[in-house]
Design a protein around this motif. Sequence first.
Motif, short mmCIF file in Angstrom:
data_model
loop_
_atom_site.label_atom_id
_atom_site.label_comp_id
_atom_site.label_asym_id
_atom_site.label_seq_id
_atom_site.Cartn_x
_atom_site.Cartn_y
_atom_site.Cartn_z
N MET A 58 -14.49 10.56 29.39
CA MET A 58 -15.82 10.97 29.86
C MET A 58 -16.49 11.87 28.81
SD MET A 58 -16.63 12.57 33.64
CE MET A 58 -15.55 11.41 34.47
N ASN A 59 -15.70 12.77 28.25
CA ASN A 59 -16.21 13.68 27.23
C ASN A 59 -16.64 12.92 25.97
OD1 ASN A 59 -16.46 16.53 26.09
ND2 ASN A 59 -15.04 15.63 24.64
N ASN A 60 -15.83 11.93 25.57
CA ASN A 60 -16.16 11.14 24.38
C ASN A 60 -17.44 10.34 24.56
OD1 ASN A 60 -13.89 12.07 23.05
ND2 ASN A 60 -12.63 10.32 23.64
N GLN A 100 -20.97 15.87 30.94
CA GLN A 100 -20.30 17.08 30.47
C GLN A 100 -20.14 18.12 31.58
OE1 GLN A 100 -22.90 17.73 27.13
NE2 GLN A 100 -21.40 16.94 25.67
N ILE A 101 -21.10 18.17 32.48
CA ILE A 101 -20.97 19.08 33.63
C ILE A 101 -19.78 18.66 34.49
CG2 ILE A 101 -22.04 19.74 35.83
CD1 ILE A 101 -24.73 19.82 34.34
N ASN A 151 -18.20 24.28 25.28
CA ASN A 151 -18.90 24.26 24.01
C ASN A 151 -19.78 23.01 23.88
OD1 ASN A 151 -19.21 25.22 21.10
ND2 ASN A 151 -18.35 23.19 20.78
N ASN A 152 -19.25 21.85 24.30
CA ASN A 152 -20.01 20.60 24.21
C ASN A 152 -21.26 20.64 25.10
OD1 ASN A 152 -18.15 19.57 22.44
ND2 ASN A 152 -17.02 18.42 23.99
N LEU A 153 -21.12 21.19 26.28
CA LEU A 153 -22.27 21.30 27.18
C LEU A 153 -23.31 22.25 26.58
CD1 LEU A 153 -23.73 20.71 29.83
CD2 LEU A 153 -22.34 22.48 30.93
N ALA A 154 -22.83 23.33 25.97
CA ALA A 154 -23.75 24.27 25.31
C ALA A 154 -24.53 23.59 24.20
CB ALA A 154 -22.95 25.47 24.76
#
Length: 367
Positions: free
Chosen positions: A85-87, A105-106, A128-131
């Motif tokens: 999901m993150n990728n 990302q949430i 960090n990715n969501l930021a």
Amino acid sequence: MNDLALTYRNQGWWSEAEQLQVKVLERSKARLGEDHPHTLTHMNNLALTYRNQGQWSEAEQLQVKVLERSKARLGEDHPDTLRSMNNLAGTYRNQGQWLEAEQLQIKVLERREARLGEDHPDTLTSMNNLALTYWNQGQWSEAEQLQVKVLERSKAKLGEDHPHTLTHMNNLALTYWNQGQWSEAEQLQVKESGSVVRGKAATGQVLEGRKARLGEDHPHTLTHTNNLAHTYGDQGWWSEAEQLQVKVLERCEVRLGEDYPDTLSSINDLAHTYRNQGQWSEAEQLQVKVLERRKARLGEDHPDTLTSMNNLTLIYGNQGQWSEAEQLQVKVLEGSKARLGEDYQDTLSSMNNLVSAWPARLGTVIF
């Protein structure tokens, strides 16, 4: 075969990695089946290699398959599913699909916090990715809040000198910088480099370390070379910046290809340096190249394409080519409204640029 492919990828040899990974995936499908965890892992590895080459569509197609099969086989909260999901969210972000990236990302962040805890490295990566997704949308306050948390937890868990902590420190500094919080940004950058970031020594030491460890042509070395060039440019040392940027561009074209995103960014950076030295013709030629290639690769409404279009308008304006500048600025404004919305900061900047062009064209002054 997979291990060798990953070694190639870690050195930035994308083509060699891709060839091996395609073979591994085909054989894994035939021997183990399409839904086997090993097959899904190989599919994900190939997708990341596509993404590293800017082949967003190919990466997305594979990552959607991996995510769907991982959900069905392992469940929505399994670490492999969350990683998939993150990728996929990262690929959406690379294509400027901020909303799709943000939604995924949430989910990843909430599930990792519940499953792994707030201080787990994977949770910090998700935060960090969501930021970064907030950052790309100009939501500085939301990005800052997350980045402060990430930095504090990374310091406590990994230590102040850990590479991940330094990366988080740099990201937060950039967020401060974008909000005009110069003092806060400088304090972090001083810590991150070990001395004043605006001096040559600090950034140069990082670069020399990268060269010695990875070689002059490795993507990470090229990134740090480019960062050093930015540091020179920030201080008005255009000649030094230009020399480095020419080297970076030449190596990117040879190693990554003319249409690779990092190559296009390097062309754009060199054009910016030419513009700051009043070399309008050289800057224009480069910006036209970047714009044409981004249009062909990403489409006319992609944020990177709109940025290139806007950069070219500035060069036209510097040369008094008001008609050419105006035509592009209208396109930038329309594309930004359609893609990002009327209230997004880039849309407002485009609107301001279009308005500002008229007084200069008419020979009047706005007070």
